[in-house]
Motif scaffolding. Sequence first.
Motif, PDB file in Angstrom:
ATOM      1  N   SER A   5      49.782 -99.619 -29.121  1.00 13.05           N
ATOM      2  CA  SER A   5      49.251 -98.812 -28.020  1.00 13.05           C
ATOM      3  C   SER A   5      49.886 -99.288 -26.725  1.00 13.05           C
ATOM      4  O   SER A   5      50.238-100.467 -26.589  1.00 13.05           O
ATOM      5  CB  SER A   5      47.724 -98.905 -27.936  1.00 13.05           C
ATOM      6  N   ALA A   6      50.042 -98.361 -25.779  1.00 13.70           N
ATOM      7  CA  ALA A   6      50.632 -98.689 -24.484  1.00 13.70           C
ATOM      8  C   ALA A   6      49.931 -97.885 -23.406  1.00 13.70           C
ATOM      9  O   ALA A   6      49.556 -96.725 -23.631  1.00 13.70           O
ATOM     10  CB  ALA A   6      52.136 -98.408 -24.484  1.00 13.70           C
ATOM     11  N   HIS A   7      49.753 -98.508 -22.243  1.00 16.50           N
ATOM     12  CA  HIS A   7      49.071 -97.859 -21.120  1.00 16.50           C
ATOM     13  C   HIS A   7      49.839 -98.159 -19.839  1.00 16.50           C
ATOM     14  O   HIS A   7      50.290 -99.290 -19.615  1.00 16.50           O
ATOM     15  CB  HIS A   7      47.631 -98.376 -20.980  1.00 16.50           C
ATOM     16  N   THR A   8      49.976 -97.141 -18.999  1.00 14.91           N
ATOM     17  CA  THR A   8      50.582 -97.307 -17.684  1.00 14.91           C
ATOM     18  C   THR A   8      50.072 -96.202 -16.773  1.00 14.91           C
ATOM     19  O   THR A   8      49.319 -95.326 -17.205  1.00 14.91           O
ATOM     20  CB  THR A   8      52.124 -97.276 -17.771  1.00 14.91           C
ATOM     21  N   ALA A   9      50.470 -96.255 -15.521  1.00 13.53           N
ATOM     22  CA  ALA A   9      50.064 -95.259 -14.534  1.00 13.53           C
ATOM     23  C   ALA A   9      51.291 -94.803 -13.751  1.00 13.53           C
ATOM     24  O   ALA A   9      52.165 -95.619 -13.433  1.00 13.53           O
ATOM     25  CB  ALA A   9      49.004 -95.813 -13.591  1.00 13.53           C
ATOM     26  N   ASN A  49      47.070 -91.623 -15.424  1.00 17.93           N
ATOM     27  CA  ASN A  49      47.125 -92.632 -16.477  1.00 17.93           C
ATOM     28  C   ASN A  49      47.778 -92.046 -17.735  1.00 17.93           C
ATOM     29  O   ASN A  49      47.429 -90.953 -18.165  1.00 17.93           O
ATOM     30  CB  ASN A  49      45.720 -93.129 -16.812  1.00 17.93           C
ATOM     31  N   VAL A  50      48.691 -92.812 -18.302  1.00 19.11           N
ATOM     32  CA  VAL A  50      49.404 -92.398 -19.515  1.00 19.11           C
ATOM     33  C   VAL A  50      49.096 -93.399 -20.615  1.00 19.11           C
ATOM     34  O   VAL A  50      49.230 -94.616 -20.419  1.00 19.11           O
ATOM     35  CB  VAL A  50      50.918 -92.316 -19.273  1.00 19.11           C
ATOM     36  N   SER A  98      48.259 -89.233 -24.416  1.00 22.92           N
ATOM     37  CA  SER A  98      47.166 -88.693 -23.606  1.00 22.92           C
ATOM     38  C   SER A  98      47.431 -88.977 -22.136  1.00 22.92           C
ATOM     39  O   SER A  98      47.967 -90.030 -21.768  1.00 22.92           O
ATOM     40  CB  SER A  98      45.819 -89.293 -24.023  1.00 22.92           C
ATOM     41  N   LEU A  99      47.054 -88.007 -21.310  1.00 25.12           N
ATOM     42  CA  LEU A  99      47.171 -88.117 -19.861  1.00 25.12           C
ATOM     43  C   LEU A  99      45.804 -87.921 -19.238  1.00 25.12           C
ATOM     44  O   LEU A  99      45.039 -87.058 -19.670  1.00 25.12           O
ATOM     45  CB  LEU A  99      48.149 -87.070 -19.312  1.00 25.12           C
ATOM     46  N   SER A 100      45.502 -88.699 -18.236  1.00 22.97           N
ATOM     47  CA  SER A 100      44.216 -88.564 -17.552  1.00 22.97           C
ATOM     48  C   SER A 100      44.403 -88.922 -16.085  1.00 22.97           C
ATOM     49  O   SER A 100      45.294 -89.689 -15.721  1.00 22.97           O
ATOM     50  CB  SER A 100      43.149 -89.462 -18.192  1.00 22.97           C
TER      51      SER A 100
END
Length: 245
Positions: A160-164, A171-172, A220-222
Amino acid sequence: PNGLPNDPTQPFVDTVSGFKRGDSYNLSNGISTKLYSTVNFKKGNIIAIRHVMTPSISFNYSPNFADPSFGYYKTIVSNANVPLPATTNTYSIFPDNFPSSGKQAGISFNLDNTIEMKLKPKTTDTSGNGRKVHLIDGFSLSTFYNFAQDSLKLSPISFSAHTAILNQKVNVSIYGSLNPYVTQVIDTIQNGQITRYAHEINRYTFQDGMFPKLTTISLSLSGSLNSTSFKPKPPVQPVNTLQTI
């Protein structure tokens, strides 16, 4: 008994009154640490880039509650032919297959990464403080190796990976899994037709010089948008201090 289905191939569901207690337990223990690395820059707008790795390892054990000695699971025979073959199904006497079946005695591994970048202050910023930019808020890899299994002991590798992006407004997130085993395709004949089906064999992909196969991935995008989301922030003004003598 009464209420047997007309079709003998369909299962017969009956209710047995009584009281039975089900127990479930497991043993786990783990360790974790943090590793820091920093790269400094003398030229350009970048001051430094910091990488933080958080590896963790834990040992997990849980018995096979489907073992007949516990008395939690039963076996029924369905689609029986004389003399053979016969199909058997194992089920739990409790709802939702409680407690879980299958023995587990292995090690789980997780590696989390974060990357930050520090930039020089803007010319309009009189505070003199550098700006922090989160390049990767989290990039994780995890898997489990079960010593109790006779084959295919390594579980799929989850990541899993998260960034902005867009000035930290959106948020991606990316999720997925990798299959570490070689998939073999076999031809079989069924009802006079050739059918191809794939199954995993007990051989790692890296043994054949290949990367684990990507099996699932999702994106996912938020974020939130309003009238002030993309307005520039006013410059920071220096604070004057008057001193009276």
